[in-house]
Scaffold this active site. Structure first.
Site, PDB file in Angstrom:
ATOM      1  N   GLU A   9       0.821  -1.215   0.000  1.00  0.00           N
ATOM      2  CA  GLU A   9       0.000   0.000   0.000  1.00  0.00           C
ATOM      3  C   GLU A   9       0.850   1.258   0.000  1.00  0.00           C
ATOM      4  O   GLU A   9       0.639   2.179  -0.771  1.00  0.00           O
ATOM      5  CB  GLU A   9      -0.896   0.036   1.246  1.00  0.00           C
ATOM      6  N   ASP A  82      -1.937  -3.847   3.648  1.00  0.00           N
ATOM      7  CA  ASP A  82      -2.047  -4.003   5.104  1.00  0.00           C
ATOM      8  C   ASP A  82      -2.900  -5.224   5.478  1.00  0.00           C
ATOM      9  O   ASP A  82      -3.837  -5.583   4.756  1.00  0.00           O
ATOM     10  CB  ASP A  82      -2.643  -2.750   5.733  1.00  0.00           C
ATOM     11  N   ASP A  84      -5.558  -6.121   7.045  1.00  0.00           N
ATOM     12  CA  ASP A  84      -6.892  -5.902   7.593  1.00  0.00           C
ATOM     13  C   ASP A  84      -7.906  -5.951   6.451  1.00  0.00           C
ATOM     14  O   ASP A  84      -7.552  -6.247   5.300  1.00  0.00           O
ATOM     15  CB  ASP A  84      -6.968  -4.577   8.363  1.00  0.00           C
ATOM     16  N   GLU A  86      -9.514  -3.563   4.852  1.00  0.00           N
ATOM     17  CA  GLU A  86      -9.226  -2.618   3.774  1.00  0.00           C
ATOM     18  C   GLU A  86      -8.084  -3.127   2.907  1.00  0.00           C
ATOM     19  O   GLU A  86      -8.126  -3.033   1.680  1.00  0.00           O
ATOM     20  CB  GLU A  86      -8.883  -1.240   4.356  1.00  0.00           C
ATOM     21  N   TYR A 311       1.845  -4.067  13.710  1.00  0.00           N
ATOM     22  CA  TYR A 311       0.724  -3.382  13.062  1.00  0.00           C
ATOM     23  C   TYR A 311      -0.157  -2.697  14.099  1.00  0.00           C
ATOM     24  O   TYR A 311      -0.507  -3.285  15.120  1.00  0.00           O
ATOM     25  CB  TYR A 311      -0.097  -4.391  12.260  1.00  0.00           C
ATOM     26  N   ARG A 313      -3.262  -1.326  13.899  1.00  0.00           N
ATOM     27  CA  ARG A 313      -4.731  -1.412  13.905  1.00  0.00           C
ATOM     28  C   ARG A 313      -5.120  -2.812  14.366  1.00  0.00           C
ATOM     29  O   ARG A 313      -5.183  -3.750  13.576  1.00  0.00           O
ATOM     30  CB  ARG A 313      -5.295  -1.101  12.514  1.00  0.00           C
ATOM     31  N   HIS A 357      -4.595  -9.758  14.526  1.00  0.00           N
ATOM     32  CA  HIS A 357      -3.214  -9.301  14.687  1.00  0.00           C
ATOM     33  C   HIS A 357      -2.817  -9.323  16.156  1.00  0.00           C
ATOM     34  O   HIS A 357      -3.660  -9.354  17.040  1.00  0.00           O
ATOM     35  CB  HIS A 357      -3.049  -7.878  14.144  1.00  0.00           C
TER      36      HIS A 357
END
Length: 760
Positions: A9, A82, A84, A86, A311, A313, A357
């Site tokens: 990303e 990433d 997740d 998204e 990470y 988030r 995570h």
């Protein structure tokens, strides 16, 4: 030529990853999403299984072209956005954008930390794109699009153009507005405390607070229970004082106990944002931006660009076994066996946690905050330090305290005092988080107590009665609102920061002295949404929808069914509101007793694109309109304009209040509105002025800016420090302490004497 293509990303990661993967990999970045729903229309087809219409995001055509070109010659294509929802959706969109003949060579890889072992392990263990995760992201995006593109125009027609409603942001706004209603309706209740200053001998004076009358505990007003009692008036307290004075103060009971305090769990997204605000003074959005940089990689001398944290988030407290071994080894080496538990400390999984995570932790125990300081900006170092300390402390032994509690009998009255001494500091040696909880157990704590034994008679030096009043609930700080959203199951780690930013950016809330206040616009938007969409913008409904998204991600629910279950009832509500815009708009009108100076009709308060304004009720025959008196009224000051000697008036601009010449437009002189406190910088003749940042946050700086660069976030108070004679102090507020003054120079504190105190 590189054999493999790795697509991430963020361009910030490419340099770090290139060091780990070498010349066999060509690394390119999407710079976020490359494909999204169109901006010009809703882009959803409910009649065809809610199929979304995806368009290439403006400006991303060149990136897609580069990805296609690189994919043609690559042996294998690794998608590494990433880890997740998204990121999974980005990987899916990228895969669908690449040539069809390359689809069999596309794999998905994720890494929780950008370190060489983690990256190489991910490359060795690729997987397919998780379509359930993609569908969860698609569902959220479609839900938000349906709500935003349907309800926002409803607001335009009823209040003013260009307003927005969001499925989650509007619930956050509702929480802020409902807290304001609680504050407005709050009725303060009076209560009194009695404190006795006592001594064992001639010295050793200490204070004890009235704890019980007969067998009832003395509490503040509003606390209920058959075994509780509140002293409600000065008359009542005087009656007790007279009775207390007639009896001796005798030590009735001494209790010595040991209390332990467990360490805090390592950070997850919500707690990092909360402590980022409380310790570092960062807005949630800023905390996440700094954490993102620490995750993606920092240039560290000969080590090159390296990811310092995992990470950021996440809603899981889970820690990898390798990391647990590393931190336990660090604790043993740095602090010794007494600080190391016999086995790793587990932290329970939150009910709503996705557990995808690990918790947020350092990636390498040799990268201590002290060693990293020269490589980090001051803000990065602040955040990295609390992440490091919290993680290390989370695997240390509890702290232990020796607590002595002394009850003092005075006839039917019992006074109590306690002292607490650290027996073993444990995890507190590394990390301590200030408690925001009030001490509600009625005990009065002091630093130390003289030696006493039961039946000792004590000398009364003074009796003090203190009048207090119950306080309304506090307005939400950004950290408090995140905590509430998390507790209610609203939003997820990736959305907390954007939720807070949105309600501020839309001018629905103002951040004043670090607290969120709903604006008049925010209040009216909330009123319209809650009255007309009571189910949609409801805490419970929104939390249930988050659970539905989680079930889609795990494959336990069908995304099209979830959308249909939402869409059909929602559109029925929208249908029922058709034609009611004028009626709703009419309900917002406020009548006044002010007469129109043009036609004599009554003036009314209406809403327009620039907020509230006053207009003639005889519209359209009379089109007289203007600002509401008092809201835009100029306040004349005693200060004279330095250019033309006319009176200066107070006005409000986009960056707050300022002084302007009353002779405008002939004279356009403006000056900052100061607090009347001199700037502390040596040789500066300026005064401190209140200003607003571009993001609407209040700060205080010198009126001679940019010549003098002095500035601060805390509000100065015209009160000299009694310890170091600094020219002013600042006003601070904590839930545990209430309001107090603090010296910016020597950090000494003084209470704000708002309580009524009498000495006897």
């Amino acid at each position: 030529m590189a054999k493999n293509l790795l697509i991430v990303e963020s361009p910030a990661k490419t340099k770090t990853l290139a060091r780990f993967l070498g010349k066999d990999f060509n690394i390119l970045a999407t710079i976020g999403h490359i494909i999204d729903l169109p901006k010009s229309k809703i882009g959803i087809d409910p009649e065809n299984g809610f199929q979304p219409q995806y368009d290439v995001i403006a400006g991303k055509e060149k990136i897609i072209k580069e990805l296609k070109k690189a994919a043609k010659t690559a042996d294998k294509i690794f998608l590494a956005p990433d880890p997740d929802r998204e990121g999974e959706a980005i990987a899916w969109h990228v895969a669908n954008s690449l040539p069809k003949n390359r689809q069999k060579d596309i794999v998905r890889v994720t890494f929780n930390e950008i370190t060489k072992p983690a990256v190489l392990d991910a490359i060795k263990n690729p997987r397919a794109i998780d379509i359930n995760k993609v569908n969860a992201q698609q569902t959220r995006r479609i839900l938000d699009r349906v709500v935003g593109y349907t309800v926002s125009p409803f607001l335009w027609k009823t209040i003013a153009y260009n307003l927005s409603a969001g499925r989650v942001q509007s619930v956050a706004l509702r929480l802020v507005c409902e807290r304001e209603v609680e504050i407005d309706k709050f009725i303060s209740k009076e209560y009194w405390n009695i404190t006795a200053s006592l001594s064992k001998g001639k010295k050793d004076i200490f204070d004890a607070r009235l704890f019980k009358i007969d067998d009832k505990t003395v509490v503040k007003a509003g606390e209920k229970g058959t075994k509780k009692l509140t002293i409600k008036s000065e008359k009542e307290v005087k009656k007790y004082l007279e009775e207390i004075k007639k009896s001796d103060f005798i030590v009735s009971e001494i209790k010595n106990t040991t209390k332990s305090r467990k360490p805090y769990a390592p950070f997850i997204t919500s707690t990092l944002q909360q402590q980022g605000a409380q310790v570092c003074g960062f807005a949630p959005k800023k905390t996440m931006a700094i954490a993102q940089k620490l995750y993606e990689g920092i240039e560290i001398g000969k080590d090159g660009q390296t990811g310092l944290i995992t990470y950021m988030r996440t809603d899981s407290f889970r820690v990898a076994n390798e990391a647990l071994k590393a931190v336990r080894g660090f604790i043993k080496k740095e602090y010794g066996d007494s600080y190391l538990p016999s086995k790793p400390i587990p932290y329970g999984r939150k009910k709503s946690a996705q557990d995808a995570h690990e918790a947020i932790r350092p990636t390498n125990m040799s990268f201590t905050p002290e060693r990293m300081q020269k490589h980090l900006t001051p803000q990065q170092h602040k955040l990295y330090t609390i992440i490091w300390n919290r993680f290390v402390a989370s695997q240390m032994n509890p702290a232990a305290f020796d607590v002595e509690t002394i009850d003092i009998g005075v006839g039917r009255f019992t006074f109590r005092v306690s002292s607490q001494r650290v027996k073993f500091d444990g995890f507190l040696r590394v990390y301590n988080e200030a408690s925001t909880q009030d001490n509600s157990n009625g005990e009065f704590a002091v630093a130390s107590l003289p030696k006493m034994k039961e039946k000792d008679k004590l000398n009364l030096k003074k009796l003090t009665e203190t009048q207090s009043f119950t306080k309304p609930p506090a307005r939400f700080s950004e950290a408090m609102l995140i905590k509430q959203l998390e507790a209610d199951g609203i939003g997820r780690p990736s959305t907390y920061a954007s939720i807070i930013s949105t309600i501020k950016d839309r001018k629905y809330t103002d951040l004043i002295e670090k607290r969120l206040h709903p604006t008049s616009l925010g209040k009216v938007v909330n009123k319209i949404l809650v009255e007309n969409f009571p189910k949609l913008f409801n805490v419970k409904f929104t939390a249930n929808m988050e659970k539905e998204l989680d079930l889609i991600e795990t494959g336990e629910d069908d995304w099209i069914k979830v959308l249909k279950d939402f869409y059909d009832p929602f559109m029925k509500v929208m249908e029922s509101l058709k034609g009611k815009h004028a009626e709703i708009k009419e309900s917002l009108i406020e009548e006044t007793d002010i007469e129109c100076e043009k036609c004599g009709s009554k003036m009314i308060i209406k809403w327009g694109r620039n907020g509230r304004f006053m207009a003639c009720s005889n519209y359209p025959e009379c089109k007289n309109a203007g600002p509401i008196p008092g809201e835009e009224e100029e306040i004349t000051t005693d200060k004279k304009c330095r250019k033309c000697n006319a009176d200066m008036v107070v006005k409000t601009g986009r960056f707050g209040k300022f002084l302007a010449c009353s002779a405008y437009p002939e004279c356009k002189n403006t000056e900052p509105l100061t607090l009347g406190i001199k700037c502390p910088e040596s040789g500066c003749d300026g005064e401190i002025a209140e200003r607003k940042s571009k993001k609407g946050r209040l700060f205080y700086s010198c009126s001679n800016y940019p010549k003098c660069k002095f500035s601060m976030w805390d509000r100065p108070v015209d009160k000299k420090c009694t310890v170091c004679n600094y020219p002013f102090m600042v006003l601070k507020s904590l839930k545990s302490k209430g309001e107090f003054y603090r010296c910016p120079e020597c950090k000494s504190q003084e209470p704000v004497k708002s309580d009524k105190v009498k000495n006897k």
